[in-house]
Each structure stands twice: as structure tokens, then as C-alpha cells.
Design an enzyme around this catalytic site. Sequence first.
Site, PDB file in Angstrom:
ATOM      1  CG  ASN A  59     -26.749 -18.637  -2.257  1.00 49.48           C
ATOM      2  OD1 ASN A  59     -26.103 -17.836  -3.031  1.00 49.48           O
ATOM      3  ND2 ASN A  59     -28.145 -19.105  -2.737  1.00 49.48           N
ATOM      4  CD1 TRP A  60     -22.408 -15.009   1.138  1.00 49.89           C
ATOM      5  CD2 TRP A  60     -20.798 -13.427   0.171  1.00 49.89           C
ATOM      6  NE1 TRP A  60     -21.211 -14.853   1.825  1.00 49.89           N
ATOM      7  CE2 TRP A  60     -20.411 -14.187   1.421  1.00 49.89           C
ATOM      8  CE3 TRP A  60     -19.965 -12.909  -0.719  1.00 49.89           C
ATOM      9  CZ2 TRP A  60     -18.957 -13.657   1.889  1.00 49.89           C
ATOM     10  CZ3 TRP A  60     -18.739 -12.443  -0.286  1.00 49.89           C
ATOM     11  CH2 TRP A  60     -18.173 -12.759   0.896  1.00 49.89           C
ATOM     12  CE  LYS A  61     -30.572 -16.405  -1.290  1.00 47.51           C
ATOM     13  NZ  LYS A  61     -31.868 -16.798  -1.047  1.00 47.51           N
TER      14      LYS A  61
ATOM     15  CG  HIS B  31     -30.744 -21.053  -5.615  1.00 48.30           C
ATOM     16  ND1 HIS B  31     -31.991 -20.144  -5.614  1.00 48.30           N
ATOM     17  CD2 HIS B  31     -30.495 -21.083  -4.192  1.00 48.30           C
ATOM     18  CE1 HIS B  31     -32.299 -20.010  -4.279  1.00 48.30           C
ATOM     19  NE2 HIS B  31     -31.082 -20.193  -3.532  1.00 48.30           N
TER      20      HIS B  31
ATOM     21  CD  GLU C 224     -33.222 -16.774  -4.401  1.00 47.61           C
ATOM     22  OE1 GLU C 224     -31.965 -16.393  -4.628  1.00 47.61           O
ATOM     23  OE2 GLU C 224     -33.527 -16.626  -3.304  1.00 47.61           O
TER      24      GLU C 224
ATOM     25  CD  GLU D 262     -31.755 -23.592  -0.588  1.00 46.28           C
ATOM     26  OE1 GLU D 262     -31.089 -23.136   0.218  1.00 46.28           O
ATOM     27  OE2 GLU D 262     -31.848 -23.077  -2.012  1.00 46.28           O
TER      28      GLU D 262
ATOM     29  N   GLY E  23     -35.659 -17.148   2.454  1.00 41.37           N
ATOM     30  CA  GLY E  23     -35.692 -15.541   2.861  1.00 41.37           C
ATOM     31  C   GLY E  23     -37.043 -15.258   3.466  1.00 41.37           C
TER      32      GLY E  23
ATOM     33  CB  SER F 216     -35.574 -19.172   7.100  1.00 45.38           C
ATOM     34  OG  SER F 216     -36.404 -18.393   6.150  1.00 45.38           O
TER      35      SER F 216
ATOM     36  N   GLY G 179     -28.331 -18.381   3.285  1.00 49.40           N
ATOM     37  CA  GLY G 179     -28.498 -17.299   2.392  1.00 49.40           C
ATOM     38  C   GLY G 179     -28.143 -16.129   3.370  1.00 49.40           C
ATOM     39  N   GLY G 180     -29.357 -15.472   3.783  1.00 46.10           N
ATOM     40  CA  GLY G 180     -29.215 -14.144   4.593  1.00 46.10           C
ATOM     41  C   GLY G 180     -28.287 -13.996   5.619  1.00 46.10           C
TER      42      GLY G 180
END
Length: 273
Positions: free
Chosen positions: A19-21, A109, A111, A181, A187, A227, A248-249
Site C-alpha cells: 500500500n503506497w498511500k 483503511h 486512514e 491493521e 506507520g 509496521s 505500507g512504508g
Amino acid sequence: MTPTSPDAVPARRPLVSGNWKMHHDHIEALHTVRDLGLRLKPEDIAQVDVSIHPPFTDLRTVQTLVEGEAIPVALGAQHCNDHDRGAYTGEVSPQMLARLGVRYVLVGHSERRQHFAMSDDLVAATLRAVLRHEMVPILCVGETEEERAAAHTEARLSSQLEAALRGLAPSQAAGMVVAYEPVWAIGTGKAATSFDAEDACLFIRETVGTLAGREAAQSVRIQYGGSVNPENAADLMAEPDVDGLLVGGASLEAAGFLEIVRASRPVAPRGRS
Ligand code: PGA
């Protein structure tokens, strides 16, 4: 249960999703996916599915690249509207995603829930819109730090699952993906322990069983997200009810993401819990 018993169910194939956001424009996306394609070996994906979820503006570029160069990753999106078309300025419809060859869509998600006020009702409608276009929803659920401290994790997970799954046909529930999640792990560099991740994923599976039946519970793939990195991926994936990872990251760079994909290769047949 042994694989040959009458009760045997097919193993669940791991799914690792990046997930590149709101990172990587279409040029950066091109470089990252090409880099991934050059590094991926057939054995990396022989037993693992991989999806990439770039921003909307990158999707066409990534689609052309993966199709043109036969890069074995599925195209994913991070969100969509619940309508097929209409006066919804700024939105992207599930029909448009399906036309582009998108296979997986993140739904709800944290966010989106937190920054864009996405309600449980809208999550449910979006989930159905994704299914209507024969894409696979990745339904995101998870508790906040406060809910966890108050021992409300299970209550939160079951209310999110009930709101999203109520009324779905068992076969629809069976084919989808749920991502556990925990909001406090996203993050923050503070991943759930594999023990806690398993606990929550097992609870999710049992809840899917209550809502959609035993077969759906055994087939649904449950990811852990929050994470994830190359160091903790194998431990998380060793848990019997963790069928994949939502990253993610650590998915933004091909080499590190590939390490996570490699760490997710099954060491024993899965899907027997
Ligand atoms: P993270 O994000 O891996 O950067 O914690 C996960 C996610 O939000 O899907």
C-alpha cells in the site's frame, strides 16, 4: 485434520500487498515496479500472490508496465467510490478500476475512516461495489490504541466485521481478504507481536465463521498490517491464521518489499486451522 481427510480444505495462498498511500508519482511508480520486476524470480511468487496499490494517477502506468513486461504482480487500488458513475467530484468508481484490470481494492483503511470520515455503512457499500465488479476487496479492520488499552479490541473487530459482512453470500465472504491493521501499529514502527497478530486474526476468522459460515472462515485470507518490515515478516507469517501482509512504508522500495515477499513463502501447508 490431514489434507486427505473428508474435511480437508484447500490451503490459503499467502497475499502480500504493498500500500503506497500518497507516495510515488507515476514516474517513480514506473521505476519501482520495473525494479521489482527485474528482481522477482519465479520461485518468489510460485506460492505467494503479490499486489501493488499505487495512487490513482499511477494505475494506468503500472498496468501498462505489468502487462507489457509480464511482471507477475496484481494491480491494486487504495479506495474507490461506492457508485459506478455520477456527480461525485474527485472520486474514482469501481467500474473504472475494473476496466483498468485492478484486482484488489483496499476498503475502509483506517486512514480513510479517520481522515475522510468513512463510516461503517460506507465501508459496507464500497465492499459491495467492489464485489459487483468482480474485484477482490481487502477489508481493513483494527482497533485504536485507546480501544486496545480498554480491552475493546474484539468488540471493535466484531462490530466492523458485522457492519461490513452482514448479508453477504458465504461465497462472497470466502473470496475476500480481511486485513487486521491495529491503528496503533500503522506507520509507528511498533508492529503487533506475532502472538497478538495471531490472536486477532483467529478472532476475525471465527467471526467470519459466525457471520458467513465455516467454509467462508476457512477460505477467507486474513492479512496482518502495521509496521511490517523484512525483519518481522517471517515471524508474522509463521502464524497459522496470518495469510498475508499489508505493507505500507516498507513497500515503497523494491528490494525491501521483495524481502518481505520472500519471507512470506509458506514453510508448511497453510489453511488447516
Ligand atoms: P505501515 O502501513 O506498514 O507503513 O505501518 C500499513 C498500512 O497502513 O497499510
